[in-house]
Scaffold this motif. Structure first.
Motif, short mmCIF file in Angstrom:
data_model
loop_
_atom_site.label_atom_id
_atom_site.label_comp_id
_atom_site.label_asym_id
_atom_site.label_seq_id
_atom_site.Cartn_x
_atom_site.Cartn_y
_atom_site.Cartn_z
N GLN A 1 -0.65 -7.13 -3.81
CA GLN A 1 -0.88 -5.56 -3.69
C GLN A 1 -2.31 -5.19 -2.98
OE1 GLN A 1 -0.87 -4.16 -7.80
NE2 GLN A 1 1.53 -3.89 -7.48
N VAL A 2 -3.25 -6.12 -3.48
CA VAL A 2 -4.58 -5.79 -2.93
C VAL A 2 -4.81 -6.40 -1.73
CG1 VAL A 2 -7.00 -6.36 -3.22
CG2 VAL A 2 -5.73 -5.92 -5.20
N ARG A 3 -4.16 -7.26 -1.09
CA ARG A 3 -4.28 -7.83 0.26
C ARG A 3 -3.62 -6.66 1.13
NH1 ARG A 3 -1.27 -8.31 4.04
NH2 ARG A 3 0.47 -7.97 3.05
N SER B 1 -0.87 -0.44 -11.87
CA SER B 1 0.00 -0.09 -11.11
C SER B 1 1.55 -0.37 -11.73
CB SER B 1 0.03 -0.70 -9.70
OG SER B 1 0.47 -2.20 -10.01
N GLY C 1 -0.52 -8.46 -8.20
CA GLY C 1 -1.71 -7.99 -7.87
C GLY C 1 -2.30 -8.52 -6.65
N TYR C 2 -2.57 -9.79 -6.43
CA TYR C 2 -3.23 -10.35 -5.08
C TYR C 2 -2.61 -9.69 -4.08
CZ TYR C 2 -4.75 -13.85 -8.58
OH TYR C 2 -5.48 -14.52 -9.83
N ALA D 1 -3.62 -0.44 -8.30
CA ALA D 1 -3.26 -1.69 -7.99
C ALA D 1 -3.38 -2.67 -9.42
CB ALA D 1 -4.13 -2.38 -6.72
N GLY D 2 -2.90 -3.78 -9.38
CA GLY D 2 -2.95 -4.84 -10.35
C GLY D 2 -2.09 -4.07 -11.45
N TYR E 1 0.73 -1.35 0.14
CA TYR E 1 0.11 -0.03 0.00
C TYR E 1 0.72 1.38 -0.16
CZ TYR E 1 1.03 0.98 4.95
OH TYR E 1 1.54 1.45 6.14
N ILE F 1 -3.27 -3.31 0.68
CA ILE F 1 -4.19 -2.30 0.47
C ILE F 1 -5.42 -2.42 1.26
CG2 ILE F 1 -5.75 -0.90 -1.03
CD1 ILE F 1 -3.64 -1.28 -3.29
N ALA F 2 -6.07 -3.54 1.37
CA ALA F 2 -7.20 -3.86 1.95
C ALA F 2 -6.93 -3.87 3.55
CB ALA F 2 -7.76 -5.17 1.63
#
Length: 144
Positions: free
Chosen positions: A79-81, A64, A76-77, A60-61, A47, A83-84
């Motif tokens: 990155q999203v984890r 990015s 990407g997975y 993201a993904g 993040y 950020i969440a």
């Protein structure tokens, strides 16, 4: 993907901090520059590297990586984890980015990049020409 450019037009009204050449987040761009890195040599990032000046906005993904061709879904997975976790307020979990990607032929673009003798072609499958048939014709010129 020749000439691929990310479509960032839907973000034209928000503040972005992007590298001019790669169109990727400015903090991430030096790490993904295809002149120096394959996807396996990109350091794990989350993040904090993907955050934009617009509060609560992260790229993201595929977006990015901008124009860099080395994006992998596994990146990407993670990155999203991250950020969440940051959005949920768990900065300890968001900061624990531990993705390790292999420096493979998929990343290097050669198909033989990571193959070893007798391995059957490394990450990308069999080495050498493979027979293909289309509409009943085979590549040997006869009917199959």
């Amino acid at each position: 993907m020749t000439g691929f450019r990310p479509d960032l037009s839907f973000l034209s009204e928000v503040r972005l901090d992007l590298d001019q050449r790669l169109q990727a987040p400015a903090k991430l761009a030096p790490e993904i520059d295809p002149n120096w890195h394959s996807c396996g040599s990109v350091q794990p990032h989350g993040y904090d590297v993907l955050a934009q000046p617009e509060e609560g906005l992260f790229l993201a993904g595929m977006k990015s990586y901008g124009r860099a061709p080395s994006f992998l879904a596994m990146t990407g997975y993670e990155q999203v984890r991250s950020i969440a976790a940051a959005l949920a307020g768990d900065l300890d979990a968001a900061g624990q980015v531990e993705l390790t990607l292999p420096d493979t032929g998929v990343c290097g673009g050669a198909g033989l990049f990571d193959s070893e003798e007798g391995s059957g072609g490394g990450c990308c499958g069999p080495v050498g020409p493979q027979p293909v048939s289309l509409g009943g014709l085979s590549t040997t010129g006869g009917l199959s």
